[in-house]
Design a protein around this motif. Sequence first.
Motif, PDB file in Angstrom:
ATOM      1  N   GLU A 106       2.446   1.704   5.588  1.00 30.98           N
ATOM      2  CA  GLU A 106       1.881   1.506   6.932  1.00 30.98           C
ATOM      3  C   GLU A 106       1.013   0.255   6.979  1.00 30.98           C
ATOM      4  O   GLU A 106       0.981  -0.446   7.993  1.00 30.98           O
ATOM      5  N   VAL A 107       0.334  -0.043   5.880  1.00 29.66           N
ATOM      6  CA  VAL A 107      -0.508  -1.249   5.837  1.00 29.66           C
ATOM      7  C   VAL A 107       0.357  -2.498   5.958  1.00 29.66           C
ATOM      8  O   VAL A 107       0.020  -3.451   6.682  1.00 29.66           O
ATOM      9  N   VAL A 108       1.491  -2.531   5.268  1.00 26.76           N
ATOM     10  CA  VAL A 108       2.393  -3.688   5.317  1.00 26.76           C
ATOM     11  C   VAL A 108       2.985  -3.839   6.712  1.00 26.76           C
ATOM     12  O   VAL A 108       3.085  -4.953   7.248  1.00 26.76           O
ATOM     13  N   VAL A 109       3.362  -2.722   7.336  1.00 29.63           N
ATOM     14  CA  VAL A 109       3.919  -2.763   8.698  1.00 29.63           C
ATOM     15  C   VAL A 109       2.881  -3.289   9.680  1.00 29.63           C
ATOM     16  O   VAL A 109       3.173  -4.128  10.541  1.00 29.63           O
ATOM     17  N   HIS A 110       1.647  -2.822   9.555  1.00 28.71           N
ATOM     18  CA  HIS A 110       0.580  -3.260  10.461  1.00 28.71           C
ATOM     19  C   HIS A 110       0.277  -4.746  10.269  1.00 28.71           C
ATOM     20  O   HIS A 110       0.011  -5.472  11.246  1.00 28.71           O
ATOM     21  N   ALA A 111       0.328  -5.231   9.019  1.00 32.26           N
ATOM     22  CA  ALA A 111       0.083  -6.654   8.760  1.00 32.26           C
ATOM     23  C   ALA A 111       1.166  -7.523   9.386  1.00 32.26           C
ATOM     24  O   ALA A 111       0.883  -8.586   9.954  1.00 32.26           O
ATOM     25  N   ALA A 112       2.430  -7.080   9.298  1.00 27.52           N
ATOM     26  CA  ALA A 112       3.521  -7.839   9.912  1.00 27.52           C
ATOM     27  C   ALA A 112       3.395  -7.854  11.432  1.00 27.52           C
ATOM     28  O   ALA A 112       3.703  -8.863  12.084  1.00 27.52           O
ATOM     29  N   LEU A 113       2.926  -6.750  12.009  1.00 27.41           N
ATOM     30  CA  LEU A 113       2.825  -6.656  13.464  1.00 27.41           C
ATOM     31  C   LEU A 113       1.615  -7.415  14.005  1.00 27.41           C
ATOM     32  O   LEU A 113       1.671  -7.978  15.108  1.00 27.41           O
ATOM     33  N   HIS A 144       5.196 -10.601   5.770  1.00 26.26           N
ATOM     34  CA  HIS A 144       4.610 -10.709   7.110  1.00 26.26           C
ATOM     35  C   HIS A 144       5.548 -11.426   8.079  1.00 26.26           C
ATOM     36  O   HIS A 144       5.530 -11.144   9.278  1.00 26.26           O
ATOM     37  N   ASP A 145       6.376 -12.357   7.614  1.00 26.55           N
ATOM     38  CA  ASP A 145       7.295 -13.098   8.487  1.00 26.55           C
ATOM     39  C   ASP A 145       8.738 -12.638   8.338  1.00 26.55           C
ATOM     40  O   ASP A 145       9.672 -13.392   8.640  1.00 26.55           O
ATOM     41  N   ILE A 146       8.961 -11.420   7.862  1.00 23.27           N
ATOM     42  CA  ILE A 146      10.321 -10.956   7.617  1.00 23.27           C
ATOM     43  C   ILE A 146      11.115 -10.890   8.916  1.00 23.27           C
ATOM     44  O   ILE A 146      12.359 -10.962   8.909  1.00 23.27           O
TER      45      ILE A 146
END
Length: 537
Positions: free
Chosen positions: A414-421, A385-387
């Motif tokens: 897509e779930v990981v990308v949305h969580a980071a955003l 999430h903080d990459i």
Amino acid sequence: MDLTIYSSATQPALLPLALTATQVGWVVGAALLGAVMGFGLLQLINHLRRRDADKEARQIIDRAEIEAAGRRKEAEIEAKEIALKEKSRVEEEANKLRNELHERDRQLDKREDALQQRDDQLGKQEKMVESNQRRLAEKMEDVNRRQKELDDLLDVERQTLHRLSGLNADDARTELLDRLDKELAHEQGALIVKQQKAIEQACDAKAKELLITCIQRFAAAHTAEATTNTVDIPNDDMKGRIIGREGRNIRSFEKATGVDVIIDDTPGVVIVSAFDPVRREIARISLANLITDGRIHPSRIEEVVAETEKEIEGKLKVYGEEAMQEVDVPGLHPKVINLLGRLRYRTSYSQNVLRHSIEVAFISGLIAEEMGLDGDLARRAGLLHDIGKAADHDTEGGHPKIGADLLKRYGENEVVVHAALGHHDDIRADMPYTVICAAADACSASRPGARRETLDRYIKRMQELETIATGFEGVHQAFAIQAGREVRVIANTKQTTDESAAKICRDIAAAFEQQLTYPGEIRVTMIRESRFSETAK
């Protein structure tokens, strides 16, 4: 008979020696006598030997008979002992079997008594069941009779009602239903509001319990490794060697590392300044190696910096792989692993970002599993999430947007990308894993001790909070608790009312927002109570 015996001598001639027949006879007789005597002596010796052998044989036989008799007695005694032991063993086994049989008989007696008692109880229960059945049948008959009477009364009442109201059954039913709809409409709204409040309270309690359970299951260390910006030097003469003739060494070093080297009057240290924490670490290690080596010149500086860059790149990969294995998130892109390793040298409010990401991953996975979702996917979103903080010094924009772009570029879910955003609520959280990641991020960042600050700054912030709160009229006392995340305000009951206390609470929160800079949130709790006491005499 003449015998002539020749004897050799020194003389050349032989002298004859003559013996008589008598002399020869004596010689022969003496020889025969000697032979006879020798034979007799031999017979005597043989006889004596046979007698001694017979005597010795009789002695041996006697000893053998005595020894055989002794052994026979020993064998008899040993056989008697064995027989006695065997008899004792057989008696012990017999006693043991006798005891076991006695114990079995006793247990069988107990079982028989228990079965008898059960039979008696079953008999009593059967009688009770029969009695209950009889009473139930009587009651059913009575109920049926009364039901028939009620049906008859209802028919009479219905006919009377129809006659008095002038309405048939369908009209009466319609009018009654309309009245019920009107009366229940208000009650239905009240019930809906009541149920909504109950559901909100239950959800709030369940969410708090879930978060507390997950945080307790994962206990992470709060200590964060602070990246140093100073390099120790053995003496102040080393500063001149670092600067070099006309500043060529320090210029070469700053060009090779991309950092600023500050050399002032501070004894024993050289300050390294840069926005990029990885470059700052490369510069720190390179400068320390140059000081240790003693050879400081432009070519050597470039060589040491290149070696240190390779060393740090290897460490970044190792740190990223260790984090990936610790959280059990396989299949990451090599570039993503390198970015994870870079977070090892990044801090946020003195909290190490890599350790923070690992903690968020574990808490996210636990929350997801408690909610029946995919724990592996939640851990992956929490770890990454903080990459974006690994590249926010090189790219414009906030770290959520940078991280989402990087993860999308390297083929993440897509779930990981949305969580980071969306873990900082920059966008609408349409996916449950984004909400889980945001909650885990808040838990990791706001738990006591996770983000450190100096003692002086901490004390000053606590004093500022209490000073601002006590500056309002009607405030009796104010206490900053939970590391400044909550302020308890005690209102003066004589100067305030419940309505004015609520307004003061809002004003204090607004003053905190205007006058202070702080991470997270500060909860203001206003407490106003009235106490009355009397003494009974």
